[in-house]
Design a protein around this motif. Structure first.
Motif, PDB file in Angstrom:
ATOM      1  N   LYS A 123      27.404  33.993  30.044  1.00  0.00           N
ATOM      2  CA  LYS A 123      28.815  33.781  30.319  1.00  0.00           C
ATOM      3  C   LYS A 123      29.374  32.747  29.355  1.00  0.00           C
ATOM      4  O   LYS A 123      28.805  31.684  29.174  1.00  0.00           O
ATOM      5  CB  LYS A 123      28.976  33.299  31.758  1.00  0.00           C
ATOM      6  CG  LYS A 123      30.404  33.033  32.183  1.00  0.00           C
ATOM      7  CD  LYS A 123      30.421  32.550  33.617  1.00  0.00           C
ATOM      8  CE  LYS A 123      31.836  32.245  34.060  1.00  0.00           C
ATOM      9  NZ  LYS A 123      31.857  31.738  35.438  1.00  0.00           N
ATOM     10  N   ASN A 182      36.741  39.720  47.848  1.00  0.00           N
ATOM     11  CA  ASN A 182      36.300  40.071  46.492  1.00  0.00           C
ATOM     12  C   ASN A 182      37.452  40.515  45.588  1.00  0.00           C
ATOM     13  O   ASN A 182      37.239  40.753  44.396  1.00  0.00           O
ATOM     14  CB  ASN A 182      35.246  41.172  46.548  1.00  0.00           C
ATOM     15  CG  ASN A 182      33.957  40.682  47.160  1.00  0.00           C
ATOM     16  OD1 ASN A 182      33.516  39.559  46.899  1.00  0.00           O
ATOM     17  ND2 ASN A 182      33.331  41.510  48.000  1.00  0.00           N
ATOM     18  N   THR A 231      39.887  39.317  43.636  1.00  0.00           N
ATOM     19  CA  THR A 231      40.286  38.013  43.094  1.00  0.00           C
ATOM     20  C   THR A 231      40.951  38.097  41.726  1.00  0.00           C
ATOM     21  O   THR A 231      41.136  37.074  41.077  1.00  0.00           O
ATOM     22  CB  THR A 231      39.061  37.088  43.001  1.00  0.00           C
ATOM     23  OG1 THR A 231      38.066  37.713  42.178  1.00  0.00           O
ATOM     24  CG2 THR A 231      38.481  36.796  44.371  1.00  0.00           C
ATOM     25  N   CYS A 232      41.312  39.296  41.281  1.00  0.00           N
ATOM     26  CA  CYS A 232      42.077  39.458  40.043  1.00  0.00           C
ATOM     27  C   CYS A 232      43.422  40.084  40.396  1.00  0.00           C
ATOM     28  O   CYS A 232      43.481  41.056  41.149  1.00  0.00           O
ATOM     29  CB  CYS A 232      41.340  40.346  39.039  1.00  0.00           C
ATOM     30  SG  CYS A 232      39.779  39.656  38.457  1.00  0.00           S
ATOM     31  N   ARG A 234      38.380  30.984  47.304  1.00  0.00           N
ATOM     32  CA  ARG A 234      38.190  31.574  45.978  1.00  0.00           C
ATOM     33  C   ARG A 234      39.514  31.523  45.233  1.00  0.00           C
ATOM     34  O   ARG A 234      40.582  31.774  45.804  1.00  0.00           O
ATOM     35  CB  ARG A 234      37.696  33.022  46.080  1.00  0.00           C
ATOM     36  CG  ARG A 234      36.361  33.160  46.795  1.00  0.00           C
ATOM     37  CD  ARG A 234      35.794  34.553  46.665  1.00  0.00           C
ATOM     38  NE  ARG A 234      35.267  34.794  45.331  1.00  0.00           N
ATOM     39  CZ  ARG A 234      34.676  35.937  44.954  1.00  0.00           C
ATOM     40  NH1 ARG A 234      34.572  36.941  45.809  1.00  0.00           N
ATOM     41  NH2 ARG A 234      34.209  36.074  43.728  1.00  0.00           N
ATOM     42  N   GLY A 277      42.060  35.030  39.539  1.00  0.00           N
ATOM     43  CA  GLY A 277      42.389  35.122  38.133  1.00  0.00           C
ATOM     44  C   GLY A 277      43.674  35.910  37.982  1.00  0.00           C
ATOM     45  O   GLY A 277      43.897  36.893  38.690  1.00  0.00           O
ATOM     46  N   SER A 303      46.433  37.987  35.502  1.00  0.00           N
ATOM     47  CA  SER A 303      46.548  38.747  34.259  1.00  0.00           C
ATOM     48  C   SER A 303      48.004  39.068  33.961  1.00  0.00           C
ATOM     49  O   SER A 303      48.793  39.359  34.867  1.00  0.00           O
ATOM     50  CB  SER A 303      45.762  40.055  34.361  1.00  0.00           C
ATOM     51  OG  SER A 303      45.950  40.854  33.202  1.00  0.00           O
ATOM     52  N   THR A 325      41.784  42.970  35.359  1.00  0.00           N
ATOM     53  CA  THR A 325      40.337  43.114  35.363  1.00  0.00           C
ATOM     54  C   THR A 325      39.729  41.718  35.147  1.00  0.00           C
ATOM     55  O   THR A 325      40.427  40.773  34.774  1.00  0.00           O
ATOM     56  CB  THR A 325      39.860  44.051  34.246  1.00  0.00           C
ATOM     57  OG1 THR A 325      40.135  43.434  32.970  1.00  0.00           O
ATOM     58  CG2 THR A 325      40.558  45.403  34.322  1.00  0.00           C
ATOM     59  N   LYS A 326      38.425  41.619  35.343  1.00  0.00           N
ATOM     60  CA  LYS A 326      37.777  40.335  35.104  1.00  0.00           C
ATOM     61  C   LYS A 326      37.868  39.922  33.637  1.00  0.00           C
ATOM     62  O   LYS A 326      37.842  38.737  33.319  1.00  0.00           O
ATOM     63  CB  LYS A 326      36.317  40.398  35.555  1.00  0.00           C
ATOM     64  CG  LYS A 326      36.153  40.454  37.067  1.00  0.00           C
ATOM     65  CD  LYS A 326      34.682  40.393  37.470  1.00  0.00           C
ATOM     66  CE  LYS A 326      34.534  40.392  38.989  1.00  0.00           C
ATOM     67  NZ  LYS A 326      33.103  40.329  39.410  1.00  0.00           N
ATOM     68  N   SER A 368      41.798  38.601  33.113  1.00  0.00           N
ATOM     69  CA  SER A 368      42.403  37.717  34.109  1.00  0.00           C
ATOM     70  C   SER A 368      41.839  36.309  33.935  1.00  0.00           C
ATOM     71  O   SER A 368      40.638  36.137  33.699  1.00  0.00           O
ATOM     72  CB  SER A 368      42.105  38.218  35.531  1.00  0.00           C
ATOM     73  OG  SER A 368      42.612  39.526  35.716  1.00  0.00           O
ATOM     74  N   TRP A 369      42.701  35.316  34.079  1.00  0.00           N
ATOM     75  CA  TRP A 369      42.320  33.942  33.774  1.00  0.00           C
ATOM     76  C   TRP A 369      42.626  33.025  34.937  1.00  0.00           C
ATOM     77  O   TRP A 369      43.650  33.164  35.609  1.00  0.00           O
ATOM     78  CB  TRP A 369      43.062  33.464  32.516  1.00  0.00           C
ATOM     79  CG  TRP A 369      42.946  34.462  31.405  1.00  0.00           C
ATOM     80  CD1 TRP A 369      43.878  35.382  31.032  1.00  0.00           C
ATOM     81  CD2 TRP A 369      41.807  34.681  30.571  1.00  0.00           C
ATOM     82  NE1 TRP A 369      43.402  36.149  29.996  1.00  0.00           N
ATOM     83  CE2 TRP A 369      42.126  35.736  29.695  1.00  0.00           C
ATOM     84  CE3 TRP A 369      40.556  34.071  30.462  1.00  0.00           C
ATOM     85  CZ2 TRP A 369      41.243  36.209  28.731  1.00  0.00           C
ATOM     86  CZ3 TRP A 369      39.677  34.538  29.500  1.00  0.00           C
ATOM     87  CH2 TRP A 369      40.018  35.590  28.650  1.00  0.00           C
ATOM     88  N   LYS A 370      41.728  32.085  35.165  1.00  0.00           N
ATOM     89  CA  LYS A 370      41.902  31.122  36.247  1.00  0.00           C
ATOM     90  C   LYS A 370      42.514  29.834  35.676  1.00  0.00           C
ATOM     91  O   LYS A 370      42.473  29.605  34.461  1.00  0.00           O
ATOM     92  CB  LYS A 370      40.567  30.854  36.935  1.00  0.00           C
ATOM     93  CG  LYS A 370      40.013  32.094  37.635  1.00  0.00           C
ATOM     94  CD  LYS A 370      38.730  31.793  38.418  1.00  0.00           C
ATOM     95  CE  LYS A 370      38.238  33.050  39.125  1.00  0.00           C
ATOM     96  NZ  LYS A 370      37.031  32.786  39.953  1.00  0.00           N
TER      97      LYS A 370
END
Length: 319
Positions: free
Chosen positions: A2, A130, A132-133, A236, A239, A241, A247-248, A251-253
């Motif tokens: 990662k 789950n 989370t995007c 949680r 993220g 986008s 998508t993972k 997408s940004w936290k």
């Protein structure tokens, strides 16, 4: 592996903060504080409480004769305190309006307003969720009531209604959403409510599977992680986008690095609003935050300092 990032604070940029001029008389009376001693009460929008309290703690450690009491309040109330000169210093996420500056001038007060850093508008969900995007577009659809069910955004979800909760109906967080996210459009979803504090939002989301909490990101930093790459585990963090589909990978936290490079779309500026003509303890504390030590504290808290040469070093982290 990662890929993660480490932010390095190099130092201050050239040049200083341009403070406005003001007279040197003390129109408040009875004050005994100095630049590094005495006791005063300052105010901050409640969504900024963790970062401001941390800065206070460090300032008081450096100057043990100083005692700064923090009143965490709503944005509306904070501006009232400044307007009525019941506090000399207020932290929030917007500068003074022209009308507010003009009013203070009628009281022979010239405010000094300057940015100290950036945090973000963060979206949090239940730790077992789950999904989370999320896209900026879907955030707007949820807040305006265009969609009200989780399965309208996440097909197959059985969570029922979106249960959106803010920290306070008069907070800087809510004002930022209306002004900057919805571009002036009202929040029009019957499932949107307001708690009283950010801590209550976190607890509510922790206990409610279908909830989405909207709070300042400075409430989410895990103080036990010196890398600032970990959020608290009670919830949680979603993220976000800017693409049509989240998508993972896109997408940004709300990490400081993604506020710096613009990938996280909801960064907001933290302002210090100071009305302290004699430039005693409130002014000294605000000025402390703009210096290298104060800016490093902002970075250490997981936020992005306003001033300084920030370098992002990317590293590969093995799971």
């Amino acid at each position: 592996m990662k890929k993660a990032f480490i932010l390095t604070f190099i130092g201050m940029l050239l040049g200083g903060i341009a403070f406005t001029s003001c007279d040197n008389s003390d129109k408040r009376g009875g004050r005994t504080d100095t630049e590094t001693s005495g006791e005063v009460t300052i105010a901050a929008d409640e969504s900024l409480k963790p970062i401001i309290q941390e800065l206070i703690d460090d300032f008081q450690f450096k100057y043990p004769k100083a005692k700064i009491n923090l009143l965490d309040t709503t944005e509306n109330r904070g501006f009232e305190l400044i307007r009525d000169m019941q506090t000399c210093l207020f932290f929030t996420t917007r500068p003074l309006k022209d009308s507010e500056v003009a009013y203070l001038k009628t009281k022979n007060q010239l405010p000094e307003v300057f940015p100290i850093g950036y945090d973000a508008l963060a979206f949090i969900v239940h730790p077992a969720n789950n999904d989370t995007c999320i896209t900026v577009k879907d955030i707007k659809r949820i807040l305006t009531g265009e969609v009200t069910q989780w399965n309208q955004v996440y097909p197959g979800s059985k969570l029922g209604n979106f249960d959106v909760v803010f920290d306070n109906k008069e907070s800087a967080t809510l004002h930022y959403v209306v002004d900057s996210v919805l571009e002036g459009k009202p929040i029009d979803n019957p499932n949107v409510t307001a708690a009283k504090t950010s801590a209550e939002v976190i607890e509510y989301v922790h206990d409610t599977p279908g909830a989405i909490g909207v709070i300042g990101s400075n409430w989410l930093n895990d103080k036990n992680d010196s890398t600032n790459l970990t959020f608290i585990n009670k919830v949680r963090v979603m993220g976000v986008s800017t693409r049509d589909e989240a998508t993972k990978g896109n997408s940004w936290k709300p990490y400081a690095g993604y506020l710096l490079d613009g990938r996280y779309p909801f960064a907001r500026t933290i302002y210090a609003i100071c009305v302290d003509p004699p430039r005693k303890l409130p002014y000294s504390f605000a000025n402390f935050i703009t210096k290298p030590v104060g800016q490093k504290i902002v970075l250490r808290s997981g936020l992005l300092p306003y001033r300084g040469d920030i370098v992002i070093n990317y590293v590969n982290v093995k799971k």
